[in-house]
Design a protein around this motif. Structure first.
Motif, mmCIF file in Angstrom:
data_model
loop_
_atom_site.group_PDB
_atom_site.id
_atom_site.type_symbol
_atom_site.label_atom_id
_atom_site.label_comp_id
_atom_site.label_asym_id
_atom_site.label_seq_id
_atom_site.Cartn_x
_atom_site.Cartn_y
_atom_site.Cartn_z
ATOM 1 N N LEU A 89 -10.079 -5.269 -4.129
ATOM 2 C CA LEU A 89 -9.005 -4.637 -3.360
ATOM 3 C C LEU A 89 -9.389 -4.606 -1.888
ATOM 4 C CD1 LEU A 89 -6.257 -3.141 -3.682
ATOM 5 C CD2 LEU A 89 -7.571 -1.014 -3.816
ATOM 6 N N PHE B 179 -4.724 -7.646 -3.016
ATOM 7 C CA PHE B 179 -5.637 -8.026 -4.087
ATOM 8 C C PHE B 179 -6.239 -9.390 -3.758
ATOM 9 C CE2 PHE B 179 -3.048 -4.753 -5.830
ATOM 10 C CZ PHE B 179 -3.909 -4.041 -6.647
ATOM 11 N N GLU C 59 1.852 -7.035 -0.859
ATOM 12 C CA GLU C 59 3.213 -6.761 -1.306
ATOM 13 C C GLU C 59 4.204 -6.713 -0.141
ATOM 14 O OE1 GLU C 59 3.995 -6.649 -4.380
ATOM 15 O OE2 GLU C 59 2.111 -6.215 -5.416
ATOM 16 N N THR D 260 4.157 -1.778 -9.074
ATOM 17 C CA THR D 260 3.407 -0.699 -9.720
ATOM 18 C C THR D 260 2.883 -1.136 -11.080
ATOM 19 O OG1 THR D 260 4.697 1.006 -8.587
ATOM 20 C CG2 THR D 260 3.559 1.665 -10.601
ATOM 21 N N GLN E 243 -0.007 -3.625 -10.685
ATOM 22 C CA GLN E 243 -1.243 -2.980 -10.266
ATOM 23 C C GLN E 243 -1.781 -2.011 -11.304
ATOM 24 O OE1 GLN E 243 -1.074 -1.402 -6.266
ATOM 25 N NE2 GLN E 243 0.180 -3.102 -5.535
ATOM 26 N N PRO F 44 -7.233 -4.057 -10.651
ATOM 27 C CA PRO F 44 -7.313 -5.202 -9.732
ATOM 28 C C PRO F 44 -7.557 -6.531 -10.422
ATOM 29 C CG PRO F 44 -8.550 -3.333 -8.859
ATOM 30 C CD PRO F 44 -8.141 -2.955 -10.269
ATOM 31 N N ALA G 101 -4.256 -8.131 -11.545
ATOM 32 C CA ALA G 101 -3.088 -8.121 -10.665
ATOM 33 C C ALA G 101 -2.513 -9.521 -10.441
ATOM 34 C CB ALA G 101 -3.442 -7.470 -9.332
ATOM 35 N N SER H 112 1.133 -10.818 -11.827
ATOM 36 C CA SER H 112 2.112 -11.303 -10.851
ATOM 37 C C SER H 112 2.604 -12.693 -11.238
ATOM 38 C CB SER H 112 1.502 -11.348 -9.452
ATOM 39 O OG SER H 112 1.305 -10.061 -8.927
ATOM 40 N N MET I 133 1.531 3.416 -1.902
ATOM 41 C CA MET I 133 1.500 1.958 -1.983
ATOM 42 C C MET I 133 2.585 1.343 -1.119
ATOM 43 S SD MET I 133 2.332 -0.481 -5.289
ATOM 44 C CE MET I 133 4.042 0.127 -5.312
#
Length: 260
Positions: free
Chosen positions: A63, A69, A118, A130, A133, A137, A140, A144, A213
């Motif tokens: 992170l 990330f 993001e 959210t 995540q 990490p 992530a 995605s 975030m």
């Protein structure tokens, strides 16, 4: 459709407005933006950097201070940053076409890292971010990529339940995102990919964490004058283009070479 700088500034969401359930069309907002100039600079090739014994750079995620990330060597001399939205089709195209060679040929060498940051175009983006995540990490990037690879399925649930999703705007803060995710089928989608439903609901109900975030991401994006997604930077210089064919030469100009 490309959004200009003035249009982006005039529609910049506050946190409360972003999480308010706006008209459904926002959930399908076009991505894209103005392309910037990348300084033409060529560097000599940088030697590969070995990962710690028993590890691989393509499995290493950390992170960043900006909330992104970082996939790969966190101390890589060439840092690729991608600003992306989970509801952006062009981001999905890069995920499918650019990430495989990026990981295999460049991140694996320890010379290049990819930091995903993001961008929130609509009220669906914070929900998906959210959940991405929520798995930690290390997962992530993979989650995605799953969203982008199945974007039609992901957004179909939103389109099929417009009235019910609109009605979530009347719910308390700690219930709104959970209910949107349930109605859109996001809970089941992520559960099928290893994120337990109870854990997903817990993350979505933590309104203060979601708020932090969103606010951090918006601050960082404004500082870098992001006008659309995806937008790429190599060592702080904006890449003139949004596809792998534009990103790879920028990496090579900075000294990256494909793995042998």
């Amino acid at each position: 459709m490309t959004r200009t700088v003035s249009e982006m500034n005039s529609t910049r969401f506050s946190f409360r407005r972003l999480l308010a359930v706006a008209p459904l069309a926002l959930a399908l907002a076009a991505c894209g933006g103005e392309e910037g100039d990348t300084a033409a600079s060529t560097s000599g090739p940088i030697d590969p950097i070995a990962a710690p014994e028993g590890t691989s750079w393509t499995d290493t995620v950390t992170l960043s201070e900006e909330g992104g990330f970082v996939l790969g060597n966190p101390d890589a001399p060439i840092k690729l940053v991608e600003y992306a939205s989970h509801t952006c089709g062009h981001c999905g195209t890069f995920s499918a076409e650019g990430k495989p060679p990026l990981k295999q040929d460049y991140i694996s060498t320890g010379v290049v890292s990819l930091e995903q940051r993001e961008v929130f175009l609509n009220f669906i983006d914070p929900v998906l971010a959210t959940l991405v995540q929520c798995g930690g990490p290390e997962r992530a990037h993979a989650l995605s990529d799953e969203v982008w690879a199945n974007l039609g399925q992901v957004m179909a649930g939103v389109q099929q339940n417009p009235e019910a999703i609109q009605a979530t705007g009347n719910l308390p803060d700690d219930q709104r995102l959970v209910r949107i995710a349930e109605l859109a089928g996001f809970i089941d989608f992520f559960a099928a990919r290893g994120l337990p439903a109870d854990q997903a609901r817990m993350c979505l109900s933590d309104f203060d964490t979601v708020k932090a975030m969103v606010e951090q991401a918006e601050t960082v994006a404004q500082e870098d004058e992001i006008t659309g997604t995806p937008t790429f930077f190599v060592n702080g210089k904006r890449v003139d283009g949004t596809v792998w064919a534009a990103v790879e030469p920028a990496l090579q100009n900075a000294g990256a070479r494909p793995a042998e």
